[in-house]
Design an enzyme around this catalytic site. Structure first.
Site, short mmCIF file in Angstrom:
data_model
loop_
_atom_site.label_atom_id
_atom_site.label_comp_id
_atom_site.label_asym_id
_atom_site.label_seq_id
_atom_site.Cartn_x
_atom_site.Cartn_y
_atom_site.Cartn_z
N LYS A 35 -22.38 13.97 -20.15
CA LYS A 35 -22.24 14.40 -21.54
C LYS A 35 -22.31 15.92 -21.63
CE LYS A 35 -27.20 13.58 -22.22
NZ LYS A 35 -28.17 12.62 -22.75
N TYR A 259 -32.63 46.50 -29.63
CA TYR A 259 -32.89 46.20 -31.05
C TYR A 259 -34.37 46.01 -31.31
CZ TYR A 259 -27.89 45.39 -31.89
OH TYR A 259 -26.54 45.54 -32.02
C1 LIG Z 1 -28.80 12.14 -21.54
C2 LIG Z 1 -29.18 10.76 -21.26
C3 LIG Z 1 -29.64 10.40 -20.00
C4 LIG Z 1 -29.88 11.40 -18.88
O1 LIG Z 1 -31.13 12.04 -19.10
P1 LIG Z 1 -31.69 13.11 -18.06
O2 LIG Z 1 -33.05 13.43 -18.55
O3 LIG Z 1 -30.77 14.30 -18.12
O4 LIG Z 1 -31.67 12.47 -16.73
C5 LIG Z 1 -29.90 9.06 -19.76
N1 LIG Z 1 -29.73 8.13 -20.74
C6 LIG Z 1 -29.32 8.46 -21.98
C7 LIG Z 1 -29.18 7.40 -23.01
C8 LIG Z 1 -29.04 9.78 -22.29
O5 LIG Z 1 -28.63 10.09 -23.52
#
Ligand SMILES: *Cc1c(COP(=O)(O)O)cnc(C)c1O
Length: 366
Positions: A35, A259
């Site tokens: 993702k 800044y």
């Molecule tokens: C993002 C996600 C993962 C992976 O999680 P990590 O902590 O990056 O390993 C697993 N399951 C679901 C449902 C997620 O949304």
């Protein structure tokens, strides 16, 4: 001439980290979670790194289609399922495996079957809210949802899924991990379905929870899901963010940098200006002292991070000049260390890499 800021994706590290995930998971299959553009690493790089994964999991239906168009034929899991009835056609056409996590989604599916004659075959993930209270059916609703899915002729396989809030800290006093695990076991007991509950933290720390499929994300990219370092888990950084000094300033006592004049010198010193700012994804909240590597030497960020630049104290590296190499994170400087200094987590830094940062892939083994 492009800016000297470049993010390098190490394909061999992606492959290696996937093998670490698979080894911890024993006989379980691996959904490589891609993702958010593979946590900022790019979907095409992920396809090369995770060619041997059992499946790819993500959130964005349009990126699932991109994976199909790029030639991925294996399973694809939509972790949040579909968002409206129109997505269902995409799900069927591209053979995507949607999560079904709420009544509205279940109704959409039932309606599509009744009114549009969706015939499948469809593999789905039925999600349980085992205590995290984000997505999923409650334990009270779960079995009825399962039965309704089983009643749909287009549904072929059902996998039971839940997500752990505290796999990195299982003794959390409010929601101990064991309570979520017990809830998942009870809610699904006797149901004829595969099971998945492990994210990276569970994959690495609780191999007994691997079940049928694990769902590692952050560990595949060389980030740690817990307080333990990625190196201790045998993970390799898959992303290195590098730039150069584009300016050097000599300042004296009472002179300020950047800044808000957050940093004020108390002695004569040399300041390096790095081509990297918050518009590139570097965290603006990084305080003085956040580590930055210049010419191979660990230096300290000083002064506020601005949109296109950040500034470092060059005291440890007097030979530094315009053009000197800078590493913001990755090989030589764990992303988790920078994240901790900035009060965030490696996940957020990876995902924030901006489109204007030139991305290259490094096919070399490490
Ligand atoms: C993002 C996600 C993962 C992976 O999680 P990590 O902590 O990056 O390993 C697993 N399951 C679901 C449902 C997620 O949304």
């Amino acid at each position: 001439m492009p800016r000297p800021l470049v993010v390098t994706i190490h394909i061999a590290a992606l492959q290696h980290n996937l093998s670490v995930a698979a080894r911890h998971a024993g006989n379980a299959k691996v959904w490589a979670v891609v993702k958010a553009a593979a946590y900022g690493h790019g979907l095409r790089n992920a396809l090369r790194g995770f060619a041997t994964a059992d499946g790819l999991a993500l959130i964005e239906p349009e990126n699932a289609v991109l994976l199909r168009e790029a030639g991925w034929r294996g399973p694809i899991l939509l972790l949040e399922g579909f968002f409206d009835p129109a997505d269902l056609a995409t799900v069927v056409r591209h053979d995507l495996n949607p999560a079904i996590h709420c009544e509205a989604q279940l109704r959409m599916l039932e309606l599509a079957v009744r009114e549009r004659g969706i015939s499948g075959p469809l593999d789905v993930h039925l999600k349980l809210n085992s205590g995290m209270n984000r997505l999923g059916f409650t334990p009270e609703q779960f079995r009825a949802a399962y039965a309704r899915l089983r009643a749909l002729p287009c549904v072929r396989g059902i996998t039971l899924m839940t997500h752990l809030a505290n796999a990195d800290a299982p003794d959390n006093p409010v929601l101990p991990m064991a309570r979520q695990v017990a809830c998942f076991e009870q809610s699904g007991s006797g149901l004829d379905a595969a099971r998945t509950l492990a994210n990276s933290a569970a994959d690495l720390l609780h191999p007994e929870l691997s079940a049928d499929w694990v769902r590692p994300g952050i560990m595949l990219y060389g980030g740690s899901p817990s307080a333990q370092s990625a190196a201790e888990f045998g993970l390799e950084p898959a992303m290195t963010l590098r730039s150069e000094l584009i300016g050097v300033q000599n300042i004296g006592p009472g002179d300020a940098v950047g800044y808000g004049s957050r940093f004020v010198a108390t002695k004569p010193m040399c300041i390096g200006v790095v081509a990297c700012g918050y518009a590139d994804g570097y965290p603006r909240q990084a305080p003085d002292g956040t580590p930055v590597i210049v010419d191979g030497v660990r230096c300290a960020l000083i002064g506020r991070v601005s949109m296109d630049m950040l500034t470092v104290d060059l005291s440890p590296v007097p030979q530094a000049r315009v053009g000197s190499a800078v590493t913001l994170w990755g090989r030589g400087l764990p992303i988790d260390e920078v994240a901790r200094a900035a009060g965030t987590i490696g996940y957020e830094l990876m995902c924030a890499i901006a489109p204007r940062v030139h991305m290259v892939d490094d096919p070399q083994p490490f």
